[in-house]
Design an enzyme around this catalytic site. Structure first.
Site, PDB file in Angstrom:
ATOM      1  N   CYS A   2       0.945  -1.178  -0.117  1.00 46.50           N
ATOM      2  CA  CYS A   2       0.094   0.035  -0.181  1.00 46.50           C
ATOM      3  C   CYS A   2       0.881   1.303   0.020  1.00 46.50           C
ATOM      4  O   CYS A   2       2.088   1.146   0.047  1.00 46.50           O
ATOM      5  CB  CYS A   2      -0.880  -0.004   1.235  1.00 46.50           C
ATOM      6  SG  CYS A   2      -1.852  -1.601   1.289  1.00 46.50           S
ATOM      7  N   ARG A  27       1.333   1.796  -6.050  1.00 42.87           N
ATOM      8  CA  ARG A  27       1.625   0.767  -4.925  1.00 42.87           C
ATOM      9  C   ARG A  27       0.215   0.007  -4.596  1.00 42.87           C
ATOM     10  O   ARG A  27       0.304  -1.086  -3.782  1.00 42.87           O
ATOM     11  CB  ARG A  27       2.180   1.506  -3.733  1.00 42.87           C
ATOM     12  CG  ARG A  27       3.278   2.088  -4.045  1.00 42.87           C
ATOM     13  CD  ARG A  27       3.707   2.852  -2.590  1.00 42.87           C
ATOM     14  NE  ARG A  27       4.168   1.825  -1.645  1.00 42.87           N
ATOM     15  CZ  ARG A  27       5.401   1.347  -1.679  1.00 42.87           C
ATOM     16  NH1 ARG A  27       6.441   1.733  -2.487  1.00 42.87           N
ATOM     17  NH2 ARG A  27       5.844   0.261  -0.821  1.00 42.87           N
ATOM     18  N   TRP A  75      -3.735  -1.848  -1.472  1.00 39.57           N
ATOM     19  CA  TRP A  75      -3.808  -2.970  -2.016  1.00 39.57           C
ATOM     20  C   TRP A  75      -4.314  -4.326  -1.193  1.00 39.57           C
ATOM     21  O   TRP A  75      -3.506  -4.414  -0.208  1.00 39.57           O
ATOM     22  CB  TRP A  75      -2.327  -3.451  -2.847  1.00 39.57           C
ATOM     23  CG  TRP A  75      -2.373  -4.595  -3.586  1.00 39.57           C
ATOM     24  CD1 TRP A  75      -2.557  -4.602  -4.973  1.00 39.57           C
ATOM     25  CD2 TRP A  75      -2.216  -6.049  -3.269  1.00 39.57           C
ATOM     26  NE1 TRP A  75      -2.417  -5.817  -5.402  1.00 39.57           N
ATOM     27  CE2 TRP A  75      -1.952  -6.666  -4.384  1.00 39.57           C
ATOM     28  CE3 TRP A  75      -1.483  -6.628  -1.956  1.00 39.57           C
ATOM     29  CZ2 TRP A  75      -1.794  -8.005  -4.551  1.00 39.57           C
ATOM     30  CZ3 TRP A  75      -1.463  -7.859  -2.230  1.00 39.57           C
ATOM     31  CH2 TRP A  75      -1.610  -8.736  -3.342  1.00 39.57           C
ATOM     32  N   ASN A 101       0.932  -0.482   6.000  1.00 47.26           N
ATOM     33  CA  ASN A 101       1.180  -1.176   4.927  1.00 47.26           C
ATOM     34  C   ASN A 101       2.333  -2.412   5.277  1.00 47.26           C
ATOM     35  O   ASN A 101       3.340  -2.257   6.111  1.00 47.26           O
ATOM     36  CB  ASN A 101       2.436  -0.215   3.989  1.00 47.26           C
ATOM     37  CG  ASN A 101       3.138  -1.143   2.693  1.00 47.26           C
ATOM     38  OD1 ASN A 101       2.422  -1.886   2.343  1.00 47.26           O
ATOM     39  ND2 ASN A 101       4.221  -0.523   2.487  1.00 47.26           N
ATOM     40  N   GLY A 102       1.764  -3.485   4.834  1.00 44.79           N
ATOM     41  CA  GLY A 102       2.187  -4.830   5.286  1.00 44.79           C
ATOM     42  C   GLY A 102       1.344  -5.921   5.683  1.00 44.79           C
ATOM     43  O   GLY A 102       0.079  -5.866   5.316  1.00 44.79           O
ATOM     44  N   GLU A 481       9.183 -13.618 -19.907  1.00 44.16           N
ATOM     45  CA  GLU A 481       9.206 -12.321 -19.679  1.00 44.16           C
ATOM     46  C   GLU A 481       8.013 -11.676 -20.602  1.00 44.16           C
ATOM     47  O   GLU A 481       7.405 -10.901 -20.175  1.00 44.16           O
ATOM     48  CB  GLU A 481      10.353 -11.538 -19.815  1.00 44.16           C
ATOM     49  CG  GLU A 481      10.210 -10.042 -19.803  1.00 44.16           C
ATOM     50  CD  GLU A 481       9.778  -9.489 -18.208  1.00 44.16           C
ATOM     51  OE1 GLU A 481       9.657 -10.189 -17.387  1.00 44.16           O
ATOM     52  OE2 GLU A 481       9.618  -8.235 -18.198  1.00 44.16           O
ATOM     53  N   LYS A 485       4.693 -10.038 -19.196  1.00 42.01           N
ATOM     54  CA  LYS A 485       4.411  -8.752 -19.763  1.00 42.01           C
ATOM     55  C   LYS A 485       2.896  -8.614 -20.410  1.00 42.01           C
ATOM     56  O   LYS A 485       2.061  -7.739 -19.873  1.00 42.01           O
ATOM     57  CB  LYS A 485       5.281  -8.155 -20.558  1.00 42.01           C
ATOM     58  CG  LYS A 485       5.575  -6.620 -20.708  1.00 42.01           C
ATOM     59  CD  LYS A 485       6.752  -6.220 -19.619  1.00 42.01           C
ATOM     60  CE  LYS A 485       6.381  -6.739 -18.347  1.00 42.01           C
ATOM     61  NZ  LYS A 485       7.449  -6.520 -17.302  1.00 42.01           N
ATOM     62  N   GLU A 488       0.069  -9.748 -17.739  1.00 44.08           N
ATOM     63  CA  GLU A 488      -0.308  -8.622 -16.396  1.00 44.08           C
ATOM     64  C   GLU A 488      -0.947  -7.402 -16.890  1.00 44.08           C
ATOM     65  O   GLU A 488      -1.779  -6.789 -15.984  1.00 44.08           O
ATOM     66  CB  GLU A 488       0.912  -8.262 -15.643  1.00 44.08           C
ATOM     67  CG  GLU A 488       1.937  -7.492 -16.137  1.00 44.08           C
ATOM     68  CD  GLU A 488       3.308  -7.086 -15.325  1.00 44.08           C
ATOM     69  OE1 GLU A 488       3.087  -6.995 -14.357  1.00 44.08           O
ATOM     70  OE2 GLU A 488       4.273  -7.311 -15.897  1.00 44.08           O
ATOM     71  N   HIS A 504       5.784 -32.094 -25.555  1.00 43.94           N
ATOM     72  CA  HIS A 504       5.555 -33.189 -24.724  1.00 43.94           C
ATOM     73  C   HIS A 504       4.109 -32.615 -23.657  1.00 43.94           C
ATOM     74  O   HIS A 504       3.815 -32.966 -22.521  1.00 43.94           O
ATOM     75  CB  HIS A 504       6.728 -32.996 -23.483  1.00 43.94           C
ATOM     76  CG  HIS A 504       7.778 -33.316 -23.983  1.00 43.94           C
ATOM     77  ND1 HIS A 504       8.192 -34.642 -24.141  1.00 43.94           N
ATOM     78  CD2 HIS A 504       8.961 -32.801 -24.476  1.00 43.94           C
ATOM     79  CE1 HIS A 504       9.337 -34.742 -25.061  1.00 43.94           C
ATOM     80  NE2 HIS A 504       9.786 -33.700 -25.112  1.00 43.94           N
ATOM     81  N   LYS A 603       2.797  -2.094  -7.491  1.00 46.75           N
ATOM     82  CA  LYS A 603       4.253  -1.988  -8.254  1.00 46.75           C
ATOM     83  C   LYS A 603       5.415  -2.591  -7.407  1.00 46.75           C
ATOM     84  O   LYS A 603       5.909  -3.510  -7.791  1.00 46.75           O
ATOM     85  CB  LYS A 603       4.396  -0.475  -8.257  1.00 46.75           C
ATOM     86  CG  LYS A 603       6.041  -0.311  -8.781  1.00 46.75           C
ATOM     87  CD  LYS A 603       6.207  -0.593 -10.006  1.00 46.75           C
ATOM     88  CE  LYS A 603       7.528  -0.352 -10.711  1.00 46.75           C
ATOM     89  NZ  LYS A 603       7.740  -1.204 -12.285  1.00 46.75           N
TER      90      LYS A 603
HETATM   91  O1  M6R Z   1      10.724  -4.806  -7.430  1.00 45.66           O
HETATM   92  P1  M6R Z   1      11.033  -6.164  -7.752  1.00 45.66           P
HETATM   93  O2  M6R Z   1      12.018  -6.051  -9.026  1.00 45.66           O
HETATM   94  O3  M6R Z   1      11.716  -6.904  -6.779  1.00 45.66           O
HETATM   95  O4  M6R Z   1       9.727  -6.624  -8.266  1.00 45.66           O
HETATM   96  C1  M6R Z   1       9.569  -7.937  -8.614  1.00 45.66           C
HETATM   97  C2  M6R Z   1       8.341  -8.365  -9.319  1.00 45.66           C
HETATM   98  O5  M6R Z   1       7.122  -7.952  -8.633  1.00 45.66           O
HETATM   99  C3  M6R Z   1       8.023  -7.359 -10.531  1.00 45.66           C
HETATM  100  O6  M6R Z   1       9.084  -7.627 -11.349  1.00 45.66           O
HETATM  101  C4  M6R Z   1       6.980  -7.816 -11.372  1.00 45.66           C
HETATM  102  O7  M6R Z   1       6.775  -9.035 -11.717  1.00 45.66           O
HETATM  103  C5  M6R Z   1       6.417  -7.047 -12.328  1.00 45.66           C
HETATM  104  N1  M6R Z   1       5.187  -6.428 -12.374  1.00 45.66           N
HETATM  105  C6  M6R Z   1       6.431  -7.457 -13.667  1.00 45.66           C
HETATM  106  O8  M6R Z   1       6.338  -6.436 -14.612  1.00 45.66           O
END
Ligand code: M6R
Length: 608
Positions: A2, A27, A75, A101-102, A481, A485, A488, A504, A603
């Site tokens: 958050c 966040r 969040w 936050n946590g 990746e 991308k 998400e 397989h 984020k």
């Molecule tokens: O801040 P970080 O690099 O540790 O974050 C890791 C993942 O949460 C981050 O890469 C996430 O998968 C992204 N949303 C991908 O775009």
């Protein structure tokens, strides 16, 4: 994950809180709220939904008088997004308001204990136990009260607290969740992330676990974990404010994709001097380097995907075994850790809870840790034995772009540096690697300057139900990746497969018209990929291939091709991913999605 903001000053707090919360919304954005103290009473306004709703219901904060306040953007972890689960949470008697936050892991027994004592709970959150626990342990001294309450909390927390008994004070404490204190002119702030207050101040303090900060408009007093007052050194932030603004782009993601050449330049250039790789910031002991017998790379999400590329690099150039782990797996799987092992933690934010835990696990075994981090002064950057920063600047869009590509550049730098120091590569090979790295920013600039074909392909396929990404070796890691991308931000189901593994199982999902994106950037594996492409084509798949410029054979086999210039096998992922990022962006935008703030995500994942 958050966002927290607190304001102690002489101006009206709520509009300032809203302004900062806007910059923290990445966040978490499923609900928002504020609490301000006015004439000795705490007023709370909160709502489910985006921050704009809170702004609307408070006339952009003008309806909330008072110059001391705390705000939150959520969040959800415990309790669905709803008005009552939004923060701030008032304590039972209304004397304390808390933003959190946590995650409080022992909230259930605490809640049961408090209910037995007559406390009434108004939400389903874990956070509400904190305000009530603070009230329960209230001993008329905010520092002591907060510390006593905190001793009973298990889990992670960054807290902003208001108390009616001390109406000129905001209190803050943290454990395993980030919290920054900012010093202004006759006003002070607490905030989850520095960019949100860059328009207000550049003097910040990084609160450490267990420390308490008490803020009034005129002062900031720090107490250490024993309750003693101490002086803390401020940290001057010299980032460009515009780096945290959209700068004319419709979305942060597009801006950040376009910033990749600059991010790569900043990350690479200072580390190559006079024909040598210079990683001064690492201060690694050359003798010890020669004895590294094994490397673990640990990270989450895209950073984990970057780590997979790091494995290929380190193993091929140094000849030492490398294991890549997802941080949430590593921390619980009891890996074999020895003093001549090196653990590399990769994290853009430097605040990802599982990555922090993995780092601590490695340190607890006496293993040296090296962090590749973007956010300066973040927890991972501070706690690792060695830290190499990626100088990508603030990244706001939830989907990482420049964070990821600069992590790959950093991994190449680390590999080359270790190879140089251990004599594993010749001067000629190192010189060639330097040349390619230095050319990389310019090459990425070229690729980003004209992406009309990607945009066109996105407009053809934006309403697909499933999209498969396939590749071999480095291209398989890249497929992971590309697929992440896409899913998400577009919400389209997607999977990445090692191309040789398709037969397989997964190939049974390929039907006439299924879109397969094939990555063919590795010269060595090109023929094998060509066969795999034929296999899916034979089942009716429509194939888009990312190929090397001049690869006419592949071009003729597939339906659409996106050629990229060739630099070196290890740098191709940085070039190829640009097209996959752009594809994901356009598909998401054409679906009308909130590109920067995709549903259910945040984020920086500061909870386990
Ligand atoms: O801040 P970080 O690099 O540790 O974050 C890791 C993942 O949460 C981050 O890469 C996430 O998968 C992204 N949303 C991908 O775009």
């Amino acid at each position: 994950m958050c966002g927290i903001m607190g304001y102690a000053g002489h101006r009206q707090a709520a509009p300032i809180l809203l302004e900062a919360l806007k910059k923290l919304e990445y966040r978490g954005y499923d609900s928002a709220g504020m609490a301000v103290i006015d004439r000795g009473a705490i007023q709370v306004r909160k709502t489910r939904g985006r921050l704009q709703l809170l702004a609307n219901m408070t006339a952009d904060g003008r309806d909330m008088p008072g110059s001391m306040g705390i705000g939150h953007t959520r969040w959800a972890t415990h309790g669905e997004p709803s008005d009552r689960n939004s923060h701030p949470h008032l304590s039972h008697n209304g004397h304390f308001a808390v933003v959190h936050n946590g995650i409080i892991e022992n909230y259930r027994p605490l809640k049961e204990m408090l209910i037995l004592k007559g406390y009434v709970f108004r939400s389903d959150t874990d956070s509400e136990v904190i305000s009530n626990l603070i009230e329960f342990y209230d001993q008329g001294d905010l520092v002591k009260t907060l510390m006593t309450a905190a001793q009973h909390l298990e889990g992670s927390y960054a807290l902003g607290v208001l108390s009616v008994d001390e109406p000129d004070v905001i209190a803050a404490i943290r454990k395993d969740s980030p919290l920054i204190v900012g010093r202004g002119e006759k006003e002070n702030y607490i905030v989850s992330d520095i960019p949100a207050i860059l328009n207000l101040t550049r003097e910040v303090y990084l609160l450490e676990d267990g420390e308490v900060a008490l803020l009034t408009p005129e002062s900031i007093v720090f107490h250490n974990a024993y309750g003693d007052r101490f002086e803390k050194e401020p940290f001057h932030v010299d980032w460009d404010v515009s780096a945290a603004e959209k700068g004319g782009y419709e979305h942060f993601m597009m801006k950040e994709m376009m910033e990749q050449p600059a991010a790569l330049r900043e990350t690479i250039r200072p580390r190559i001097k006079d024909g040598r790789f210079i990683l001064d910031d690492l201060k690694l002991d050359p003798d010890w380097i020669r004895h590294i017998s094994m490397v673990y790379i640990v990270a989450c999400g895209s950073a984990y995907h970057a780590g997979r590329l790091g494995k290929n690099l380190l193993e091929s150039k140094l000849g030492i075994p490398v294991e890549v782990d997802i941080a949430s797996e590593f921390r619980y799987r009891r890996p074999i850790l020895k003093p001549d092992h090196l653990v590399i933690i990769i994290s853009q934010s430097g605040e990802t809870a599982d990555s922090i835990a993995a780092l601590r696990e490695a340190k607890a075994h006496g293993v040296r840790t090296l962090a590749i981090v973007n956010v300066v002064g973040s927890t991972i950057a501070r706690e690792a034995d060695y830290t190499l920063y990626t100088w990508a600047g603030p990244e706001i869009a939830v989907a990482t772009t420049k964070g990821y590509t600069s992590q790959i550049a950093a991994l190449v730098l680390v590999t080359m540096y270790l190879a140089q120091e251990t004599g594993k590569m010749s001067d000629e090979e190192l010189g060639e690697a330097q040349e390619m790295l230095l050319r990389l920013p310019e090459v990425t600039e070229g690729v980003l300057s004209d992406h009309r074909e990607v945009q066109r392909l996105a407009s053809l396929f934006f309403n697909c139900k499933d999209i498969y990404f396939v590749g071999r070796g480095i291209d398989f890691s890249l497929s992971l990746e590309g697929s992440l991308k896409l899913k998400e931000i577009s919400y389209i189901h997607s999977e990445a497969q090692a191309a040789g593994e398709l037969k397989h199982g997964t190939i049974s999902l390929i039907q006439p018209g299924t879109l397969v994106i094939a990555l063919v950037t590795q010269k060595r594996l090109r023929e094998k990929m060509q066969s795999n492409i034929q296999e899916v084509k034979a089942r009716g798949a429509v194939v888009i291939a990312i190929t090397l410029q001049g690869d006419e054979d592949i071009k003729h086999v597939v339906d659409h091709s996106l050629p990229i210039p060739y630099l070196s096998d290890e740098l191709q992922p940085v070039i190829a991913i640009l097209l996959l990022q752009l594809f994901a962006y356009y598909v998401a935008a054409l679906n009308g999605n909130d590109v920067d703030k995709p549903r259910n995500l945040a984020k920086s994942v500061t909870v386990e």
